[in-house]
Design a protein around this motif. Structure first.
Motif, PDB file in Angstrom:
ATOM      1  N   LYS A 130      36.470  54.266  21.286  1.00  0.00           N
ATOM      2  CA  LYS A 130      36.271  52.817  21.177  1.00  0.00           C
ATOM      3  C   LYS A 130      36.275  52.174  22.562  1.00  0.00           C
ATOM      4  O   LYS A 130      35.436  51.316  22.866  1.00  0.00           O
ATOM      5  CB  LYS A 130      37.380  52.201  20.313  1.00  0.00           C
ATOM      6  N   VAL A 131      37.247  52.594  23.389  1.00  0.00           N
ATOM      7  CA  VAL A 131      37.322  52.038  24.740  1.00  0.00           C
ATOM      8  C   VAL A 131      36.079  52.423  25.542  1.00  0.00           C
ATOM      9  O   VAL A 131      35.480  51.588  26.237  1.00  0.00           O
ATOM     10  CB  VAL A 131      38.608  52.529  25.452  1.00  0.00           C
ATOM     11  N   PHE A 132      35.674  53.692  25.435  1.00  0.00           N
ATOM     12  CA  PHE A 132      34.484  54.165  26.151  1.00  0.00           C
ATOM     13  C   PHE A 132      33.251  53.353  25.742  1.00  0.00           C
ATOM     14  O   PHE A 132      32.493  52.870  26.597  1.00  0.00           O
ATOM     15  CB  PHE A 132      34.252  55.648  25.852  1.00  0.00           C
ATOM     16  N   GLY A 133      33.064  53.185  24.427  1.00  0.00           N
ATOM     17  CA  GLY A 133      31.885  52.459  23.952  1.00  0.00           C
ATOM     18  C   GLY A 133      31.881  51.015  24.408  1.00  0.00           C
ATOM     19  O   GLY A 133      30.830  50.472  24.792  1.00  0.00           O
ATOM     20  N   THR A 134      33.050  50.373  24.368  1.00  0.00           N
ATOM     21  CA  THR A 134      33.143  48.964  24.773  1.00  0.00           C
ATOM     22  C   THR A 134      32.818  48.794  26.254  1.00  0.00           C
ATOM     23  O   THR A 134      32.059  47.890  26.643  1.00  0.00           O
ATOM     24  CB  THR A 134      34.552  48.429  24.477  1.00  0.00           C
ATOM     25  N   ILE A 135      33.386  49.672  27.082  1.00  0.00           N
ATOM     26  CA  ILE A 135      33.143  49.580  28.524  1.00  0.00           C
ATOM     27  C   ILE A 135      31.697  49.917  28.860  1.00  0.00           C
ATOM     28  O   ILE A 135      31.054  49.258  29.684  1.00  0.00           O
ATOM     29  CB  ILE A 135      34.112  50.505  29.291  1.00  0.00           C
ATOM     30  N   GLN A 136      31.150  50.944  28.211  1.00  0.00           N
ATOM     31  CA  GLN A 136      29.769  51.333  28.481  1.00  0.00           C
ATOM     32  C   GLN A 136      28.812  50.187  28.148  1.00  0.00           C
ATOM     33  O   GLN A 136      27.894  49.878  28.923  1.00  0.00           O
ATOM     34  CB  GLN A 136      29.411  52.576  27.665  1.00  0.00           C
ATOM     35  N   THR A 137      29.024  49.537  27.012  1.00  0.00           N
ATOM     36  CA  THR A 137      28.176  48.401  26.630  1.00  0.00           C
ATOM     37  C   THR A 137      28.284  47.280  27.658  1.00  0.00           C
ATOM     38  O   THR A 137      27.276  46.688  28.071  1.00  0.00           O
ATOM     39  CB  THR A 137      28.594  47.880  25.240  1.00  0.00           C
ATOM     40  N   TYR A 138      29.490  47.010  28.088  1.00  0.00           N
ATOM     41  CA  TYR A 138      29.718  45.931  29.064  1.00  0.00           C
ATOM     42  C   TYR A 138      29.032  46.248  30.389  1.00  0.00           C
ATOM     43  O   TYR A 138      28.339  45.392  30.966  1.00  0.00           O
ATOM     44  CB  TYR A 138      31.226  45.762  29.261  1.00  0.00           C
ATOM     45  N   LEU A 139      29.175  47.488  30.876  1.00  0.00           N
ATOM     46  CA  LEU A 139      28.575  47.860  32.151  1.00  0.00           C
ATOM     47  C   LEU A 139      27.051  47.871  32.069  1.00  0.00           C
ATOM     48  O   LEU A 139      26.366  47.481  33.022  1.00  0.00           O
ATOM     49  CB  LEU A 139      29.097  49.228  32.595  1.00  0.00           C
ATOM     50  N   ASN A 140      26.510  48.330  30.945  1.00  0.00           N
ATOM     51  CA  ASN A 140      25.052  48.318  30.770  1.00  0.00           C
ATOM     52  C   ASN A 140      24.512  46.898  30.805  1.00  0.00           C
ATOM     53  O   ASN A 140      23.459  46.622  31.405  1.00  0.00           O
ATOM     54  CB  ASN A 140      24.665  48.989  29.452  1.00  0.00           C
ATOM     55  N   ASN A 141      25.227  45.973  30.156  1.00  0.00           N
ATOM     56  CA  ASN A 141      24.806  44.569  30.166  1.00  0.00           C
ATOM     57  C   ASN A 141      24.857  43.995  31.568  1.00  0.00           C
ATOM     58  O   ASN A 141      23.965  43.249  31.987  1.00  0.00           O
ATOM     59  CB  ASN A 141      25.682  43.740  29.226  1.00  0.00           C
ATOM     60  N   GLN A 142      25.921  44.337  32.300  1.00  0.00           N
ATOM     61  CA  GLN A 142      26.037  43.873  33.682  1.00  0.00           C
ATOM     62  C   GLN A 142      24.863  44.372  34.517  1.00  0.00           C
ATOM     63  O   GLN A 142      24.251  43.628  35.286  1.00  0.00           O
ATOM     64  CB  GLN A 142      27.335  44.387  34.311  1.00  0.00           C
TER      65      GLN A 142
END
Length: 801
Positions: free
Chosen positions: A200-212
C-alpha cells in the motif's frame, strides 16, 4: 529569527507565567517546543521534559545552533549516557526518567519553570512527574516562590487539564501553511489494516512520484508513519526500485536508528527524501522539507491483557492522527494521505499508559520521591487491581514496606537504569561474580532491540554451541558483552555498544570492575542465587507439549530465538515477550531468554510441594512413595520402606488401591452411594436404620481402621473384608433398592452407568462402552417411574422419552 504561529502569544505567556501554572494548546508546527523554553528562560532556569531522547538532543542542538553557541553552554540536554550542561546552563532538555531521578534527589528546586512537552502522549512517567510536581507546588505557601509548571501539546483535553492544575489556559491559533487530507480506503468506515502494508505504501508513493514527474514538480519530502521497525524494514526493501528510478533517499527513523540516519532525517537535503518513521516523528521533532504525510493509522502500544502488559498493534487515536497530519505544512501547503476510511472508528485520545501497563515502575519511582502512588492525585484514577499487584510485587522484593514506603533496598534499586526486577536481582546476588553476571545480563536485556540474530545454518549453530556450550541464552548475552564478537555471529554493533554502556554505568554505580576485567561466574551457583531471589523465574517443561514451560502461575512458549535444548527439563526464564491472543484467546508469552537448569536444582531449593504418592506392601514390607510436584510436574520421587507401624491414611490408601482387602473398596463404595440416595429419597426409617447422615467412603474407612485398632502390618493379617460392615440400607431392603436404582446397566451392545439427582428426580444414563451406535430406548431401561431420563455420551446429552 523566523516568525512562527505561536510568536504573538509571547507577551501573554510571560505575563501569566509569573502568577500561574499554564496549559498551552497549540497546533503541531506552531513552534511551542522551541519558543516557550526561550520565553520562560527570561525569568529563570528552565527544565523541558521531552518524552523521547531523540527529541531532547535534537531540540537542544537546534536552539544552540540558532544562538550560534556550542551545545551545553546556555542550552543543553540530559539523557541516558549523555549530559551536556553545567551550572550556568539556562535551558536543559531532559527525558522524564532523568527528571524523576533528579526529583528524588531534590535537584529540581533550582529550576524556576518546568515545561512538560507533548503531554497528550500520556506516558506513565510524565503523568507521574506532573502529579508529583503538582503536589509539591500545592504545598508551597508563598505564591511568588512557587515553581511554575507549563504543560504543552497540540491535542489535549485542555479544559480538564487546566482544572486539574488550577492553571491558566492559553491557545495559539493557526499554522504556517494549510494541510489537505485525503482518505484512500474503498469504504469510508474501513479501519487501519496492516495486511500488505508495504504494498500500500509503495503504491501510494509511486503514484505520487509519477504525478510529480508528469507535472515536472518536486513538492518536497514524504513522511510515512508505520507501526514499528519491522514494517519500516519491509517498506525500505520494497521502495528500493523507487529509490533507483526517482533518485530519492529512503531513510528510517525510529528510537534505535544510528546517529547518521537521525541526522539524515532531521537535516534538509537537496535530494527528495522518503522518511519511514514510527511515532518518534509524531511530536516535537521538526523534519524539514516534508509536504506529504502518508499515515497508515497504526501504532504498537502496550495494554493489559489477562493480568499482563502486552505489546499489541492498535489503530491510532484521532488526536494522534491530527499530530501526524501536522508534520506537513511547515514550508509550503501540505497534503496528508490516510490509508483508512474517513469514518474509521478511532478512539478520541490515546489511553494513558498508567491504565495500560503494570504499575511497578511508577510505584517504585513515587516511593523514592517519598509518596505513595495510591495517594497521589492523577488526572485519571488509577486502576485498583494494578495498584494491588504492583504493591504485592514490590513488597515481595522488599523494595517497599507494608505501608508502601521506600526501603533501603528500594533506594538501591531505583537509580539503576533497568527494570525493577533486574535491579532487585542485581542487589540480591551473594557475591561479586554473580552480581557482575546479573549486571551484564540486565544491560543486554534492557536495550530496545535484539543484540544478535539467530540463524538456521547448521555450521553456524555448531560453532555457536562450541563458543557457548550450555545452550544458555543468558550466558551468550554475557559473553557478547565481555568478549570480542565471533565472526560467525550477526550482531547489531550499535545495540551492543548501548548494552555495554548500560553495564559500565551500573558497574560504576556499584563499584564493580569494568567489563574488560569482568569476574568469571560459576553458572549453576549464579542461577541458583537467581531462583532464591525470584522463584517465579524457575520454569519446568511440559512433558507432552515440549515447547511450553510453566512455573505454577503462568505458561510460556519458547521463542524462536531461544537456544534452550530439547533435553533441558527446566530453565530460568529471564525475559518474556507477551503478545495478545486473537479474539478471546489467552495472552501468548514467549520465553526469549532462557538458561537450562537440572530438575535437581529445583529440588535442592525446595521449590514446589511434597506429597505422599502411594503405599504398597511388597514382600511383607510397606513401601511408601513421596513426590515433589512443581507446576503440575513431578520433579522428584522418593521411595522408602516404612517400619511395622503404618498410619491409618496409608492403610485406607492401600484398601482403595486394592493393595489389601481386594474388592472391599468397590463393594463399600456402592453401598455408600446407594445409602446416600436412599436417604435423599426419604426412605430411611429412623427406627430401623442405625445412621441418619450421608456417608463418605474415605471417612468411613478411616473410622473403621481406628475402631479396629489396626496400626501395624501384622494387625492387618487378622482381618478380612467381612470385618468391615457398612450399616446403611437395612439388609432385607438392599437387593430390592439395587434393582429399582441400579448403578450399572447392560443392554444389547451397551454398557451404561446411572447417576441419580434425587432433588430433581433426574437419572442420567452415561455411556461407558459398547459397539452399538443407536441411543438406548426407554423400554430397554429400568422403569424409574416418575423420573426424567437423560442420556450422555461424551459431550452429547439428549432426553430419553
Amino acid at each position: 529569527m523566523v516568525q512562527l504561529p505561536i510568536d504573538p502569544l509571547k507577551p501573554l505567556f510571560i505575563e501569566k507565567l509569573s502568577q500561574h501554572h499554564l496549559v498551552v494548546e497549540a497546533e503541531t508546527g506552531s513552534g511551542k517546543s522551541t519558543r516557550l523554553p526561550l520565553w520562560a528562560a527570561e525569568s529563570g532556569k528552565v527544565l523541558v521534559i521531552e518524552p523521547r531522547r531523540i527529541a531532547c538532543s535534537s531540540l537542544a542542538e537546534f536552539l544552540a545552533a540558532e544562538k550560534s553557541e556550542p551545545i551545553g553552554k546556555s542550552i543543553g540536554y540530559a539523557i541516558r549516557f549523555e549530559a551536556h550542561f553545567d551550572e550556568n546552563t539556562d535551558i536543559i532538555f531532559a527525558t522524564p526518567g532523568v527528571a524523576l531521578r533528579w526529583l528524588s534527589e531534590g535537584q529540581l528546586t533550582k529550576f524556576k519553570t518546568i515545561i512538560i512537552d507533548e503531554f497528550h502522549e500520556r506516558r506513565w512517567d510524565t503523568d507521574l512527574l506532573l502529579a508529583l510536581l503538582k503536589d509539591s507546588s500545592s504545598n508551597t505557601s508563598n505564591s511568588s516562590q512557587k515553581q511554575r509548571l507549563v504543560i504543552t501539546s497540540a491535542t489535549i483535553d485542555s479544559q480538564r487539564l487546566t482544572q486539574y492544575l488550577g492553571a491558566e489556559h492559553l491557545k495559539a491559533e493557526g499554522r504556517n501553511f494549510p494541510v489537505t487530507v485525503e482518505h484512500i480506503a474503498v469504504d469510508n468506515r474501513h479501519s487501519p489494516d496492516i495486511r500488505s502494508i508495504e504494498n500500500k505504501v509503495f503504491g501510494t508513493i509511486q503514484t505520487y512520484l509519477n504525478n510529480q514527474q508528469a507535472l515536472g514538480q518536486n513538492q518536497g519530502d514524504i513522511l510515512v508513519f508505520l507501526p514499528g521497525r519491522k514494517e519500516i524494514a519491509q517498506c525500505q526493501s520494497k521502495l528500493k526500485p523507487l529509490s533507483l528510478n526517482f533518485g530519492i533517499d529512503v531513510i528510517p527513523l525510529h528510537a534505535s536508528v544510528s546517529d547518521t540516519d537521525r541526522q539524515r532525517a532531521l537535516t534538509a537535503s537537496e535530494h527528495q527524501r522518503v522518511i519511514l518513521a514510527t511515532n518518534v516523528a509524531e511530536t516535537s521533532l521538526t523534519i524539514p522539507g516534508v509536504t506529504l504525510i502518508i499515515d497508515t493509522g497504526l501504532e504498537r502500544r502496550t495494554h493489559q491483557r489477562n493480568g499482563r502488559t502486552v505489546l499489541g498493534l492498535h489503530a491510532i487515536s484521532r488526536a494522534s492522527a491530527e499530530q501526524r497530519k501536522g508534520r506537513a505544512g511547515r514550508i509550503a501547503a501540505g497534503h496528508c494521505i490516510r490509508l483508512y476510511g474517513s469514518a474509521a472508528p478511532l478512539e478520541l485520545i490515546t489511553p494513558p499508559e498508567l491504565h495500560r501497563e503494570e504499575l511497578i515502575e511508577p510505584m517504585l519511582a513515587a516511593a523514592c520521591c517519598d509518596h505513595r502512588l495510591a495517594d497521589l492525585a492523577f488526572i485519571d484514577t488509577l486502576p485498583e487491581k494494578a495498584l494491588t499487584q504492583a504493591q504485592e510485587r514490590l513488597t515481595s522484593m522488599q523494595a517497599i514496606d507494608d505501608k508502601g514506603l521506600i526501603t533501603e533496598h528500594g533506594k538501591r534499586l531505583y537509580p539503576l537504569p533497568i527494570d525493577a526486577l533486574f535491579a532487585h536481582l542485581i542487589t540480591a546476588m551473594p557475591n561479586k561474580a554473580a552480581t557482575e553476571a546479573m549486571v551484564d545480563l540486565a544491560a543486554a536485556l534492557s536495550i530496545s532491540n535484539k543484540l544478535w540474530q539467530k540463524t538456521n545454518s547448521e555450521e553456524v549453530l555448531e560453532q555457536l554451541a562450541q563458543w557457548e556450550k550450555h545452550h544458555c541464552d543468558a550466558m551468550l548475552l554475557i559473553k557478547l558483552l565481555r568478549e570480542p564478537t565471533p565472526d560467525f555471529l550477526t550482531v547489531d554493533a550499535d545495540r551492543l555498544q548501548e548494552a555495554r554502556q548500560i553495564s559500565a554505568q551500573i558497574r560504576e554505580a556499584l563499584s564493580l570492575p569494568q567489563l574488560d576485567v569482568a569476574t568469571s561466574v560459576k553458572r549453576d551457583a549464579w542461577l541458583a542465587a537467581v531462583i532464591k531471589a525470584a522463584p517465579e523465574l524457575a520454569f519446568v517443561r511440559r512433558e507432552k507439549r515440549r515447547q511450553a514451560l510453566g512455573n505454577g502461575y503462568c505458561e510460556v512458549t519458547l521463542g524462536r530465538d531461544s537456544r534452550l535444548s530439547d533435553k533441558a527439563e527446566a530453565a530460568v526464564v529471564f525475559d518474556q515477550f507477551s503478545l495478545p491472543g486473537k479474539g478471546g484467546k489467552q495472552t501468548l508469552n514467549l520465553a526469549t531468554c532462557t538458561s537450562p537448569i537440572p530438575l535437581s536444582m529445583l529440588v535442592d531449593l525446595e521449590l514446589g510441594e511434597q506429597y505422599h504418592h502411594e503405599s504398597k506392601i511388597i514382600d511383607g514390607q510397606c513401601i511408601s512413595t513421596t513426590q515433589r510436584i512443581y507446576s503440575g510436574r513431578v520433579i522428584d520421587e522418593q521411595t522408602q520402606s516404612v517400619s511395622d507401624l503404618v498410619t491409618t491414611a496409608m492403610i485406607v490408601e492401600m484398601i482403595q488401591n486394592n493393595q489389601i482387602f481386594p474388592g472391599l473398596a468397590t463393594e463399600r463404595e456402592h453401598q455408600i452411594e446407594q445409602w446416600n440416595l436412599f436417604l435423599k429419597l426419604g426412605l430411611a426409617d429412623p427406627t430401623l436404620c442405625t445412621r441418619n447422615n450421608p456417608a463418605d467412603l474415605n471417612l468411613w474407612l478411616n473410622e473403621q481402621i481406628e475402631a479396629l485398632g489396626v496400626d501395624s502390618l501384622d494387625d492387618l493379617a487378622l482381618f478380612n473384608n467381612d470385618d468391615f460392615i457398612f450399616d446403611g440400607i437395612p439388609e432385607w431392603e438392599q437387593a430390592e433398592f439395587d434393582e429399582r436404582f441400579p448403578r450399572k446397566i447392560y443392554i444389547a451392545d451397551l454398557h451404561l452407568s446411572a447417576e441419580y439427582a434425587a432433588a430433581g428426580k433426574l437419572v442420567t444414563v452415561v455411556y461407558q462402552s459398547g459397539s452399538r451406535k443407536q441411543d438406548p430406548q426407554r423400554w430397554e431401561l429400568p422403569r424409574w417411574q416418575g423420573w426424567r431420563i437423560k442420556y450422555r455420551k461424551a459431550s452429547r446429552i439428549i432426553d430419553i422419552r
